[in-house]
Design a protein around this motif. Structure first.
Motif: not given
Length: 784
Positions: A397-399, A433-435, A455-463, A465-466
């Motif tokens: 989690y990143r802000k 924003r957060d991620n 490797a596989l990585r999925h991210e969701r940004y609040s500003d 999207g994915n």
């Protein structure tokens, strides 16, 4: 002419033995790496991706005390120019890996993400539009070694890892330490530097330790400006009034690294740093007369505005790690921030006349990041495989928060302070924003010859999207001496908050009808009404596809050669638009919003590029019985970027005869960095003596203009760095050296490409080795 035989001799001495060597430590040429892998005991030669190891010896082997400058000399794929007269970019200089944007390389400290700078490079430098990590905020005394992963790694580490990863590994342990004092000066008797640094460890009871490192320096400015012959009516006509070179800087930094064994299976760790760097950089000289009128009664002979800044970096990483039921786990909290405050001195606000102050507070920028990470990894035995399968899982989690603080009223009222108009209340604000991300990594030694990972990585940004990234890597060893490695990955870089929300109105200079004319220029937040009126659309993530193929040859324990070819496709690259000079209709549109400017710009996803290149690295160690040990290093990078496409110009701009992405913006990406770079190094050690010689060839580059006839291509530049050291007794070491011993300068700027300076600025700020000339230095250190 005498420099050429010296260069040739050094070149021949390095090539005659099948050389090129990069030393990791005093005992061996290969080392265990932790970057880009979750497996235990992975060596550089066994890695499926190219990894450079920069040891303490390389970090201390030049006269520079700046990390980015040192890396620019030892890594052929890294470019670190030294801009001057570029506002905040003079204080926080950007570095490029593989010719890509400075913010497309991820920086880690002990494997943990490092926060980025708050400064946005908005002037005509390399890296224009980026807000990268400030590498020079990390003290050299704290660093044990550096691992540089030259491969896309967004699937492993997330945003920013398009060009690669720089992982800074800190010194650790309670025993040992070192203190050093240093002095240096350029041949032209300026740029004098005094430095002190120290590092040492202390025990924390019986189960832990803390390591303390401090660095401090005092660096005088340099000046390579030419005399001003533009206007005979000027009181100082024919004298050097401009300051063009390195700024005056006073950095100081403290770094603590610690660890404590809580139980047999759990360790607590923490590392914290605080540093600040005061910088005094020169803006453009203001002549005494503005036309026929005196510019300011306070400075009847003219004046040189000084941009005095303080950049403050602080960070804290703490966590627990251990092992349970075969699973290795790591839980960490990471906070970092950078604050940049700017003051203007020796200048005026012309609109205030004789009542103008000569000191102004221009405002501040602040970027902060908070992360929580949890990683687990385990090795599984698979009967069909010769080695274990390593499975790693994690979540993060990143802000992020980006702030702009307004300056005092006098700094921005009217045309504002000369040199840099302050941030206005309309510019000020805080945005966050957060991620959230989850990721998985699998590595396996399938046979003694073949290993692979994914490797596989999925991210969701609040500003915005994915996004999902993937990476696959493999290595096949034909025998003990020859192996082939390859990677393919997708990646991304999220638009930074600085790129979304940085906004200011400044005075820029443009050549209008042959006259260097000041124009009030607005940098607009991409979501603002002003940017929308000029055709802006919301930013989205840059998308990348990385491919590499490498050959590793190790014919003996003392000789290793690697050749890695790569291709990096990036779509929707974020760029700062051209400085668009507005017609009266657009001026009126912005004036209705209370914005009085003559030009405007904003960030946009506008360009698709393809970067292709090759890295060559070869290392050889020659131990002799009677003549000591020789270590040879040779490294070469060739890099080329092509623009694959430029997005359609917004209709509102086309209707008003403007272009969002101009020729200069496009060509800055393709020809602004050196095409290639060659480094040949010889280290010799015998008894208590050591000598080092480094020949570097910086390839040609072009500084583009919107008028193609004004482009200037600069010839390659050869430099030679020499140093020697002697150990006195058990604890003392003396070092003396000369950087750029042959006193080579880049080509001077031609008159055709220098219409707006008339010889005042004789060199380009894009020159990869700067333009200061020969530098002498000496150091004395005491170790225990």
């Amino acid at each position: 002419m005498r420099a050429r035989p010296l260069l040739l001799a050094s070149l021949i001495s390095t090539i005659v033995i099948p050389a090129f060597a990069q030393e990791v430590n005093d005992g061996e040429l290969q080392s265990v790496v932790v970057t880009g892998t979750y497996a235990k005991n992975r060596r550089t030669v066994d890695s499926e991706s190219p990894i450079d190891i920069i040891g303490a010896k390389e970090l201390q082997a030049s006269g520079s005390t700046e990390l980015a400058t040192v890396l620019g000399r030892v890594l052929p794929s890294l470019n670190f120019p030294r801009p001057s007269g570029a506002d905040a970019s003079d204080a926080v200089r950007p570095a490029q890996l593989r010719g890509l944007s400075p913010d497309q390389v991820l920086v880690l400290v002990n494997g943990k993400r490092r926060h980025t700078s708050s400064v946005v490079n908005v002037n005509g430098t390399q890296g224009r539009g980026s807000a990268p990590v400030d590498l020079n905020a990390i003290p050299l005394s704290a660093i044990d070694h550096i691992e540089v992963l030259r491969d896309g790694a967004a699937a492993q580490y997330g945003s920013d890892a398009i060009a690669g990863v720089i992982n800074i590994i800190l010194k650790k342990g309670a025993s040992g330490g070192e203190a050093e004092i240093g002095w240096g000066e350029y041949q032209k008797r300026d740029g004098r530097q005094r430095s002190v640094r120290a590092s040492g460890g202390l025990p924390l009871g019986e189960n832990g330790w803390v390591r303390i490192a401090v660095d401090a320096a005092d660096r005088d400015p340099t000046n390579r400006a030419g005399a001003d012959f533009r206007n005979p009516a000027e009181p100082l006509y024919g004298t050097v009034t401009q300051r063009f070179g390195d700024p005056e800087t006073k950095p100081a930094a403290l770094f603590l690294n610690s660890e404590y064994r809580v139980t047999d299976d759990i360790d607590w760790y923490a590392f914290v740093n605080y540093g600040q760097r005061d910088t005094s950089a020169a803006a453009t000289w203001r002549t005494a007369f503005n036309g026929a009128a005196l510019r300011s009664p306070l400075f009847p002979q003219g004046f040189l505005p000084l941009e005095n800044s303080r950049s403050t970096d602080s960070s804290l990483v703490t966590g627990l790690r251990g092992e349970a039921t075969g699973w290795r786990w790591d839980l960490s909290l990471n906070y970092g921030e950078n604050e940049f405050k700017l003051n203007l001195d020796n200048t005026v606000n012309q609109d205030l006349g004789a009542a103008s102050p000569t000191h102004f507070y221009a405002g501040r920028l602040k970027n902060s990041e908070t992360l929580v990470n949890f990683d687990i990894a385990k090795d599984f035995a698979v009967e069909a495989f010769t080695g274990p399968v390593t499975l790693a899982l994690g979540a993060e989690y990143r802000k992020e928060t980006y702030e702009i603080g307004a300056g005092d009223v006098a700094s921005y009222s009217g045309t504002g302070a000369q040199g840099f108009s302050g941030f206005r209340p309309v510019n000020a604000g805080s945005n966050s924003r957060d991620n959230k991300s989850i990721y998985a990594n699998v590595e396996a030694e399938i046979t003694k010859q073949f290993s692979a990972s994914g490797a596989l990585r999925h991210e969701r940004y609040s500003d915005f999207g994915n996004t999902t990234s993937a990476k696959g890597s493999a290595r096949y060893a034909f025998n003990e001496a020859v192996s082939l490695r390859a990677t393919a990955s997708s990646g991304f870089r999220a638009p930074s908050l600085a790129q979304q929300f940085y906004t200011i109105t400044t005075t820029n200079f443009s050549v209008v009808n042959g006259v260097n004319t000041p124009i009030e220029t607005g940098t607009f937040a991409v979501g603002s009404a002003a940017a929308t009126a000029l055709g802006a659309t919301p930013l989205k993530a840059e998308k990348a596809r990385n491919y590499s193929l490498g050959l590793v040859v190790q014919p003996s324990r003392n000789w290793t050669t690697t050749v890695d070819a790569y291709r990096i496709n990036i779509d929707d690259r974020i760029a700062l638009s051209a400085n668009m000079t507005l017609n009266q209709a657009l001026k009126n549109t912005l004036a209705s919003q209370g914005i009085l400017v003559g030009a405007g710009r904003y960030f946009t996803n506008a360009i698709d590029t393809r970067t292709t290149g090759v890295d060559l690295l070869s290392t050889y160690r020659w131990d002799t019985r009677d003549y000591g040990r020789f270590d040879f290093t040779g490294a070469y990078n060739h890099n080329k970027t092509d623009v694959e496409g430029v997005k359609a110009n917004p209709a509102i701009l086309t209707a008003n005869g403007l272009t969002l992405i101009d020729r200069q913006t496009v060509n800055r990406l393709t020809v602004g960095s050196p095409k290639d770079k060659l480094s040949l190094t010889t280290d010799w050690a015998i008894s208590n003596w050591g000598l080092r010689a480094v020949v570097t060839r910086y390839g040609s580059f072009t500084v583009p203009q919107n008028n193609a006839t004004l482009d200037q291509t600069y010839d390659p530049q050869w430099t030679l760095d020499l140093s020697g050291n002697v150990k006195l007794g058990k604890n003392w070491r003396l070092t003396a050296g000369v950087d750029n011993a042959t006193n080579r300068y880049p080509d001077q700027v031609t008159s055709a490409g220098n219409l707006n300076t008339n010889g005042i600025y004789p060199y380009s700020g894009w020159a990869p080795n700067g333009f200061n000339g020969r530098y002498y230095y000496a150091k004395a250190s005491y170790s225990w």
